[in-house]
Every structure is written in C-alpha cells, then in structure tokens.
Design a protein around this motif. Structure first.
Motif, PDB file in Angstrom:
ATOM      1  N   SER A 191      74.013  30.169  50.228  1.00 50.08           N
ATOM      2  CA  SER A 191      75.110  29.248  50.564  1.00 50.08           C
ATOM      3  C   SER A 191      76.212  29.972  51.328  1.00 50.08           C
ATOM      4  O   SER A 191      76.834  29.399  52.237  1.00 50.08           O
ATOM      5  N   TYR A 250      80.631  35.168  45.272  1.00 52.38           N
ATOM      6  CA  TYR A 250      81.280  34.384  44.215  1.00 52.38           C
ATOM      7  C   TYR A 250      80.310  33.386  43.596  1.00 52.38           C
ATOM      8  O   TYR A 250      80.192  33.289  42.365  1.00 52.38           O
ATOM      9  N   LEU A 251      79.592  32.653  44.424  1.00 57.09           N
ATOM     10  CA  LEU A 251      78.661  31.638  43.920  1.00 57.09           C
ATOM     11  C   LEU A 251      77.486  32.262  43.188  1.00 57.09           C
ATOM     12  O   LEU A 251      77.007  31.718  42.187  1.00 57.09           O
ATOM     13  N   GLY A 273      73.287  30.761  45.612  1.00 55.45           N
ATOM     14  CA  GLY A 273      74.672  31.103  45.915  1.00 55.45           C
ATOM     15  C   GLY A 273      74.782  32.045  47.093  1.00 55.45           C
ATOM     16  O   GLY A 273      75.628  31.851  47.978  1.00 55.45           O
ATOM     17  N   TYR A 309      79.403  34.941  40.046  1.00 55.87           N
ATOM     18  CA  TYR A 309      80.429  34.407  39.160  1.00 55.87           C
ATOM     19  C   TYR A 309      80.155  32.970  38.752  1.00 55.87           C
ATOM     20  O   TYR A 309      80.541  32.551  37.660  1.00 55.87           O
ATOM     21  N   ARG A 310      79.513  32.208  39.643  1.00 62.02           N
ATOM     22  CA  ARG A 310      79.132  30.839  39.307  1.00 62.02           C
ATOM     23  C   ARG A 310      77.666  30.753  38.894  1.00 62.02           C
ATOM     24  O   ARG A 310      77.168  29.691  38.572  1.00 62.02           O
ATOM     25  N   HIS A 311      76.959  31.912  38.956  1.00 59.22           N
ATOM     26  CA  HIS A 311      75.583  32.044  38.470  1.00 59.22           C
ATOM     27  C   HIS A 311      74.591  31.125  39.194  1.00 59.22           C
ATOM     28  O   HIS A 311      73.651  30.614  38.599  1.00 59.22           O
ATOM     29  N   PHE A 312      74.814  30.945  40.517  1.00 54.39           N
ATOM     30  CA  PHE A 312      73.837  30.212  41.320  1.00 54.39           C
ATOM     31  C   PHE A 312      72.752  31.138  41.868  1.00 54.39           C
ATOM     32  O   PHE A 312      71.829  30.678  42.538  1.00 54.39           O
ATOM     33  N   ASN A 313      72.910  32.440  41.631  1.00 53.02           N
ATOM     34  CA  ASN A 313      71.911  33.442  42.021  1.00 53.02           C
ATOM     35  C   ASN A 313      71.548  33.338  43.502  1.00 53.02           C
ATOM     36  O   ASN A 313      72.414  33.328  44.351  1.00 53.02           O
TER      37      ASN A 313
END
Length: 457
Positions: free
Chosen positions: A416, A402-403, A413, A406-410
């Motif tokens: 994490s 998801y991170l 993410g 979808y949240r574009h933390f690559n």
C-alpha cells in the motif's frame, strides 16, 4: 558545419490543425511500431531472472525465499545502478541521433561500457559478502545463506549486463528495435534449456539458476556486439572518436548520476519491500509473496518509456489501452499467478489476495513510466530524482512501514505504501509535464549538441 536539427514548434506540441490532419493517428502508428517490439524485448529480458526464480521456487519455500532475497538485493545494489547510469544515453545518443550527429553516438556508447566495468568490480566485492550483510541486517540465516550463494554466481552476469544495457540503448535511440527483438527472444529461448540443464541435469539447484542467468547475459552481449560490429545499419554510428572519449565519459556521468538516482530511488523501494518482508512474522511466506508481486509488477509495468518522448499524448493513449488489457488479465488470473512460482497453497492464496493492489500499482507504474521517459529524453533527470525522493521515501515508505508494522497489515501494508508513493509521483510529474515549455526544451537540446560538437573540433 551542418546545422543541428531543431524541431519546429508545431512538431513539438500538437495544435488543433495537426489533430485535424490525423497527426495523432500517425503518431500512434509510429509509436506502436517502436513500442510493440520493445515491449516484447522488455518482457523477454525480465523473464530471464523470473524463470530462474520459478525453477528455484518449485524446489521449496526456502529456495524461493533465498533466491527472491538475492534477486532483490542484487537489483538494489547492482543492476539498478547500471540501468540508471545508462539512462544518460537516452539523452545523449537520442538527441545526437535526432540532430544527425551520428559520429558521436558510438563514442557515447563505448564510454558508457568503459565506465560500467570498474563499477561492476566494486559491486562484485559487495556481492561476495551478501550473506554476512543480510544476517547483520536481521534476515533469516538460512535464507541469507541461499541468497549469498545465488548472488555470487550472478557476478559474471553483472559484467555481461554492463555491455548489454548500453548496446540496447544504442540501438533503441536509432529505432533499431527489430534486431533487439530477435536477439532478446533468442536469448530467452537459449536461457530456458540452459537453466533446466544447470538445475535438473547437473543438480546445481539455485546456484545453477544463477549461473544460467550469467551465461545467458553473456550470450545476449555477444549477439548484440556482433550485430553492432557487422551490421550496415550501424555503419555511421559505431565508430569511436578516441580524442573525445574522455569528454564523453564526463558527459556520461554528468547525466548518468542524476539518471541513476531517478531510476534507483524508484526501483529500490520495490526491492526493499522484499528485504523488509523478511522482518515480518513468517518471513518465508512474506518474502515469497512480495517477491512474486514485485516480479509481476515489474514485468507488466516495464513498458517502453524510451520512445514515450516522441509523443506524450500518443504514449498516454497506448498506456490506457495496455492498462485496461493487462489489469483485466491480471485480476482474472489472480488465483493462478502464484502457482507459477510456488507449490504452496498459502503462497498462492496470499498472492491472489494482493491482486487488487497489484493491479492499481501496475496502472500507476505505466503512467509514470511514460512521464519518466519524457524526463530522461529531455535531460532533466534531476527533477525526476527529487520527485522520487519525496514520493517514495518521504511519503510512500513511511506509510508502508506504518501500515505493515504498526497496523499489522504485513505485506499488504508494505505494498500500500508503494501505491501511495506511485500516486504522488504521478501527480507531481503530471504537473511538471503539463507546464513544460517544449520550445525551451528543444533549445536546450540544440545547445547540448552544439557543445558536443565543440568538443569534437
């Protein structure tokens, strides 16, 4: 028949009296004498493929990405399975040695080697087609080509590890750590010139780096086999009880399958990070960086869970000291870690940016390594396996995906998600360990050894 050794209650759980007598200090000394050499052994073993990744990485970002992808895939589909299965020996050989049933330890070890060989043939078939498989999974064709070729030349090393890993556990469970230390360091010193010769002198590139690993693994296997065969320290335990071989194979798989599930489920998530990173924007950069973080995390967090069951309290104390030291060192050197693997400034800066997450991951990994060692030593690998399913695949992996996507933390993410999974795993294991009935676990070990003796009679 000699009565198997059964630890007394006060030896299992330190009481206030034993604490006052300095029992914790004594246990720390014993554990340190075992853990310190094994920490060096673990680092030396991990440095073999890391050196090859470093050599390949300085030949270009494509080579680094391809080798990193191959390393992850071969770990997921091969080496992690062997390591996981042989976790059964930590239960079987460890408890047999504690009960002074020396005659069956060698049989358990040989049954593990014999069981690993046919598994290696099946894995080798998969490795031959890695390039096509990676492309079908959406990986970059150029990276997949390098990865496929690298994996092919690792196949001989897979068979070498099928011998090395059981022999390592065989010696560990008898506290013969100094021979392991000498052979591991000798293998590492042997690997460095071999790798340089294959890559630079013969000009074999990344294929030479993989071939060097295979040669070094067999060198390692030969030294360990010679020691076990000729050393007087192994005289009581190296024998083979042929009439009980089949029953030992059955016991090996009985504990090996849940042990493999326990180890692989955790290991796979780290390696899947590298595979997933190939689907992110700029896959060469993401794959390179996350592969470096995975290697560093594995090297620092490997520890020595096999001896952690000697004393949970002592193990946790050592983990605390180790975590403070290496986390400080890792964070201080965050700007130069990437330089060892790549000449790309973009890669080096990205690794430095991920350093705080890497430090947190290392702390959690060290803690769970201690508790996982207790699980394998006690013979309840199935609990650890289910815990990993929940922690990493039902919670950690979805959070990471998801991170990242979808949240574009690559890459941040994805990593994490690993940290979240490790935290959940640590919490669950802590609850289980704190509620463990040590007397009950000792009784189960006693029954396990007695059942083995019945098979011998």
């Amino acid at each position: 028949m000699e009565e198997p050794f059964l630890p007394r209650d006060e030896e299992l759980v330190p009481s206030k009296t034993t604490w006052q007598k300095g029992q914790l200090t004594v246990e720390l000394k014993i554990l340190s004498l075992l853990a310190a050499p094994m920490a060096i052994v673990t680092i030396a073993e991990y440095l073999l493929p890391v050196i090859s990744v470093i050599v390949a990485g300085h030949n270009g970002e494509l080579q680094l990405s391809g080798v990193a992808l191959a390393t992850s895939f071969t770990n997921v589909s091969g080496f992690s399975i062997l390591y996981g299965l042989v976790g059964a020996l930590e239960t079987l050989c460890g408890q047999a040695f504690g009960a002074k049933r020396y005659e069956i330890i060698g049989t358990y070890t040989y049954s593990a080697i014999a069981s690993n060989i046919p598994i290696c043939f099946l894995i080798s078939i998969l490795w031959i087609y890695i390039e096509k498989l990676l492309v079908s999974l959406g990986q970059d064709p150029d990276i997949s080509r390098v990865a496929g070729s690298y994996a092919f030349w690792l196949i001989p090393g897979l068979f070498g590890q099928a011998i090395v890993i059981p022999l390592t556990r065989y010696l560990q469970t008898q506290a013969l750590v100094l021979p392991l230390l000498y052979t591991a360091v000798a293998t590492l010193l042997f690997h460095v010139p071999v790798c340089w010769t294959m890559v630079s002198v013969f000009g074999l590139g990344s294929n030479g780096a993989a071939l060097a690993i295979s040669v070094s693994f067999w060198f390692y296997a030969l030294i360990l086999a010679c020691y076990v065969r000729f050393s007087t320290s192994c005289e009581k335990t190296r024998g083979l009880i042929s009439e009980d071989f089949v029953s030992c194979v059955k016991q090996f798989f009985q504990y090996g399958i849940p042990s493999a599930a326990m180890v692989c489920l955790e290991w796979w998530l780290f390696e899947l990070l590298v595979l997933w990173s190939g689907l992110l924007p700029n896959p060469k950069l993401e794959t390179s960086v996350l592969s470096i973080c995975t290697r560093v995390s594995n090297n620092l967090g490997a520890g020595n869970p096999q001896v952690a069951r000697l004393s949970v309290f002592s193990g946790l104390c050592l983990w605390l000291v180790e975590s403070i030291f290496f986390t400080t060192l890792l964070f201080t050197c965050k700007n130069i870690i990437g330089c060892a693997f790549s000449n790309s400034k973009e890669v080096v800066d990205y690794v430095a940016d991920l350093a705080p997450l890497l430090c947190l991951s290392f702390i959690l990994d060290g803690f769970t390594a201690i508790l996982n060692g207790v699980a394998r030593g006690s013979g309840w690998q199935h609990i650890g396996a289910w815990n990993n399913v929940v922690a990493y695949y039902l919670i950690g992996a979805p959070v990471g995906v998801y991170l990242a996507f979808y949240r574009h933390f690559n890459g941040k993410g994805l990593w994490s998600g690993v940290v979240v999974g490790s935290a959940v795993q640590a919490i669950v294991l802590s609850i289980v360990i704190s509620s463990m009935n040590w007397k009950e676990q000792a009784e189960k070990a006693r029954k396990r050894i007695l059942s083995s003796e019945k098979g011998l009679s």
